[in-house]
Design a protein around this motif. Structure first.
Motif, short mmCIF file in Angstrom:
data_model
loop_
_atom_site.label_atom_id
_atom_site.label_comp_id
_atom_site.label_asym_id
_atom_site.label_seq_id
_atom_site.Cartn_x
_atom_site.Cartn_y
_atom_site.Cartn_z
N PHE A 97 74.37 133.51 53.80
CA PHE A 97 75.65 133.51 54.49
C PHE A 97 75.87 134.76 55.32
N ASP A 98 75.33 135.88 54.87
CA ASP A 98 75.53 137.09 55.70
C ASP A 98 74.79 136.97 57.03
N ARG A 99 73.66 136.27 57.01
CA ARG A 99 72.96 136.04 58.26
C ARG A 99 73.74 135.08 59.17
N ILE A 100 74.36 134.10 58.53
CA ILE A 100 75.18 133.17 59.32
C ILE A 100 76.33 133.93 59.99
N GLU A 101 76.98 134.79 59.22
CA GLU A 101 78.10 135.54 59.79
C GLU A 101 77.63 136.43 60.93
N GLU A 102 76.51 137.08 60.67
CA GLU A 102 75.94 137.97 61.68
C GLU A 102 75.66 137.21 62.98
N LEU A 103 74.97 136.12 62.82
CA LEU A 103 74.54 135.38 64.01
C LEU A 103 75.72 134.69 64.70
#
Lengths: 220, 220
Positions: A97-103
DNA sequence: CGTAATGTTGAGCGCATTCAAGCCGGGTGG
DNA sequence: CCACCCGGCTTGAATGCGCTCAACATTACG
């Protein structure tokens, strides 16, 4: 996933959804209380999600199939608050999820997409609340069948035939009914010629009658 | 709103939530079918949200009070799918959603905050589904009262006293009960000395007994 | 093939609903 | 100020839908 993305954006999204995980039938993808790290996109298979009350009762909150996303419940407290159980062997994309938020900060379409997925889940649950709060057993089951077959149809399956991946008890839990009531209601539909039921194999013979049950006409 | 933001970030957020709107008791903030443009943060007042089935029945999906956000249902289809009605004169912040998306791309804390709000709503609805799907009338009402008083307490009101802003019918719709059943269940609680009820004024005399109703102890 | 899990069906019961009557409180107008 | 009305609430009686308990059938599976 939406269209109109650049090559580079697509590659970066591919990267986020690269990880795969298989989940054997009967096992959990995640459990109530576990640390939340990722959302999961179902590639194949069929899941149920359920919450439990303190005193052991539990409630199936939904059934999910290919293309749907589960795990949204975990965001708010960094821990999952329900169980996700595979009802048949399944494969999911693990999406940190942190990658989703980042992207999604950089790719507007992704941001929009994430918001819509969450909003869609809220709206879906409104529908379930309406069902649980105001419908009678026959209406609940008819609604359930129409919803399932419609989602399956959208995935290229038959409009009139389906195989239930869940037990009567799980259907009952989802619909707020006991398994006996589910079974009886199926039998009633069969008597009335609305469906054919052979265990978990269901064939819908008369979609209009199902719709009439869902949407009772005033009988003046 | 979370803390640890810079002066500049705070100013920009202030800008997004600058617009105000007052909603008179009995009027709608938005309606099913209306175009979605903004989320609303309740500053003062009390709302209900409700969805309607095609054949006129409707279901209250929640009651919202100061500090809570409504309108999330509109994101997925750019149109609202439920009504939000003020149960007392209210004031809300109008937060244009495209501005929220824009700003949450730049302010991580805001992005996180938005995600949590949506996830919290999903989890809340899971709880309602559990209530509607598996609880008996007394458990439903007890759960409802405990939830209301807990939220009010978090806002600085009494732990034991509250004024219901909604009718028995609205409570019933939310809890999946008829208004007569709600009334009878209140009466039963009064008889048992659990609460005092004078119209919409409720005083909780014994919180533990309420909790016991919600969480039935096995009686061996 | 045998055992457990799942599903069906019946009988009786109980909780919530329906229908109906009456009460209470607030607001309005005479 | 009181009579009246109306919406909201309470309470009673009867009904019925879904539940419980129980027996049995069927299927899945080791």
């Amino acid at each position: 996933m939406p269209i109109g993305l650049s090559r580079e954006e697509l590659d970066r999204i591919d990267d986020v959804v690269a990880a795969r995980r298989t989940v054997k039938r009967g096992t959990t993808l995640f459990r109530n209380g576990e640390k939340f790290t990722s959302l999961f996109a179902i590639r194949t298979g069929f899941f149920k999600t359920c919450v439990a009350s303190e005193d052991g009762r539990d409630q199936v909150t939904g059934f999910q199939m290919a293309g749907e996303v589960i795990g949204l419940d975990g965001i708010v407290n960094d821990h999952h608050t329900c169980d996700a159980v595979a009802l048949e062997d399944a494969e999911v994309c693990v999406m940190p999820f942190d990658r989703i938020e980042e992207l999604s900060r950089e790719v507007n379409a992704l941001q929009r997409h994430v918001h819509k997925i969450m909003s869609r889940e809220i709206v879906r649950e409104h529908g379930v609340m309406l069902l649980l709060g105001s419908m009678r057993a026959e209406e609940r089951l008819a609604t359930f069948l129409l919803n399932l077959v419609q989602r399956l149809h959208a995935r290229g399956f038959s409009q009139s035939e389906l195989i239930l991946r869940m037990t009567r008890e799980e259907i009952g839990s989802f619909l707020g009914l006991k398994l006996e009531t589910v079974s009886r209601t199926f039998s009633k539909f069969v008597e009335e010629g609305i469906v054919e039921v052979k265990q978990r194999h269901v064939r819908i013979l008369n979609t209009d009658m199902l719709r009439d049950i869902v949407n009772p006409k005033p009988c003046n």
